[in-house]
Write an enzyme that holds these catalytic residues in place. Structure first.
Site, PDB file in Angstrom:
ATOM      1  N   GLY A 235       0.827  -1.197   0.000  1.00 51.83           N
ATOM      2  CA  GLY A 235       0.000   0.000   0.000  1.00 51.83           C
ATOM      3  C   GLY A 235       0.861   1.246   0.000  1.00 51.83           C
ATOM      4  O   GLY A 235       1.990   1.236   0.512  1.00 51.83           O
ATOM      5  N   THR A 236       0.317   2.299  -0.583  1.00 48.29           N
ATOM      6  CA  THR A 236       1.060   3.559  -0.653  1.00 48.29           C
ATOM      7  C   THR A 236       0.114   4.658  -1.133  1.00 48.29           C
ATOM      8  O   THR A 236      -1.004   4.374  -1.536  1.00 48.29           O
ATOM      9  CB  THR A 236       2.252   3.441  -1.624  1.00 48.29           C
ATOM     10  OG1 THR A 236       3.039   4.614  -1.556  1.00 48.29           O
ATOM     11  CG2 THR A 236       1.770   3.283  -3.051  1.00 48.29           C
ATOM     12  N   THR A 237       0.569   5.883  -1.085  1.00 50.90           N
ATOM     13  CA  THR A 237      -0.160   6.997  -1.705  1.00 50.90           C
ATOM     14  C   THR A 237       0.852   7.921  -2.364  1.00 50.90           C
ATOM     15  O   THR A 237       1.737   8.456  -1.700  1.00 50.90           O
ATOM     16  CB  THR A 237      -0.984   7.797  -0.679  1.00 50.90           C
ATOM     17  OG1 THR A 237      -1.852   6.923   0.041  1.00 50.90           O
ATOM     18  CG2 THR A 237      -1.823   8.850  -1.383  1.00 50.90           C
TER      19      THR A 237
END
Length: 290
Positions: A65-67
């Site tokens: 996960g990341t943004t």
């Protein structure tokens, strides 16, 4: 020890020798090592699927996960990312550098598999440098993104996991492209990539406009990442912000997202109290219904 070959510097012979060295280095890095099995592509699809819902039977699960986000505005391009690396519910690192500095005019972001993104964007940096040496000018953003998309096309179906943005400033002005592991290549003005992208899009959609000042654009980039890291458990850590202008990129800040959260969403100084008139009106309605 200096010998007579120093006299060849700048000559045609010296240029040919340099080209041979560059070509040999390029050939050594041309092919990515593949599993030593009869069908490498099928083996990777079976054992290293990076798609959610298709890795339950795998020993290695690529839960991540990341943004990351980037957008164009009248003053250039803002790139803003978090720094958390996750393996499912386990936080593997809070200090991942998700913005790759390809050269002074180009930046790349990484979302997906950290190793895949770092390897192939550094490979892109090598190709961009070779282009510059051969053509005596810097590569355009469009050409750089195309080189990366071509690489992804060669290894499509081999289990790579990448969702990247390539951005920079060239002769045509600020440019922004999205490239992923399926060799999808899109040109646009605004992209968010990662598990927290939907939250970041919500903030950008409400605050983005092309005529933002540099300070307003930087603030919007920070706010979008902070909101995403608050809502998405797989995003967090440090918010790194870069600004791409006509003279290249500049790193603006590296700030803890927790500290930024309390800046953008300060706690209420007093407990929230319902409007007295509204409360009285609702009480009257309840009594009348009774």
């Amino acid at each position: 020890m200096i010998d007579s070959t120093i006299l060849d510097i700048g000559s045609t012979k010296w240029s040919k020798e340099c080209n041979e060295i560059v070509t040999s280095l390029h050939n050594e890095n041309e092919n990515f090592l593949l599993p030593n099995v009869p069908e490498p592509a099928e083996y990777c699809r079976t054992h290293f699927s990076a798609e959610k819902g298709k890795d339950y039977d795998q020993d290695i699960k690529f839960m991540k996960g990341t943004t990351t986000l980037a957008f164009k505005f009248q003053g250039g391009v803002i790139v803003s990312v978090d720094s958390r690396a996750t393996q499912g519910p386990y936080i593997a690192s809070q200090n991942v550098k998700k913005i790759i500095e390809i050269n002074k005019m180009l930046l790349g972001t990484m979302a997906g598999g950290a190793a895949d993104c770092q390897y192939w964007e550094r490979d892109l940096g090598m190709q961009c440098r070779l282009y510059e040496l051969r053509n005596k000018e810097k590569i355009s953003v469009a050409a750089a993104s195309k080189l990366l998309a071509n690489r992804m096309s060669q290894y499509r179906g081999y289990g790579l996991s990448m969702g990247t943005m390539v951005t920079g400033w060239d002769k045509t002005g600020p440019q922004l492209y999205y490239v992923d592991n399926d060799a999808t290549r899109l040109k646009g003005d605004l992209f968010c990539v990662g598990s927290g992208a939907t939250y970041a899009y919500g903030v950008l959609d409400s605050g983005y406009r092309y005529d933002l000042t540099v300070d307003e654009a930087i603030d919007l980039g920070k706010r979008a990442i902070v909101h995403a890291t608050h809502r998405d458990a797989y995003s967090g850590g440090i918010n790194n912000v870069y600004h791409v202008g006509p003279n290249g990129w500049t790193k603006i800040s590296s700030l803890d997202t927790t500290d930024l959260f309390y800046k953008y969403y300060p706690p209420l100084k007093e407990p929230y109290v319902l409007d007295k008139e509204l409360t009285d009106l609702e009480s009257t309605d309840i009594q009348n219904d009774a």
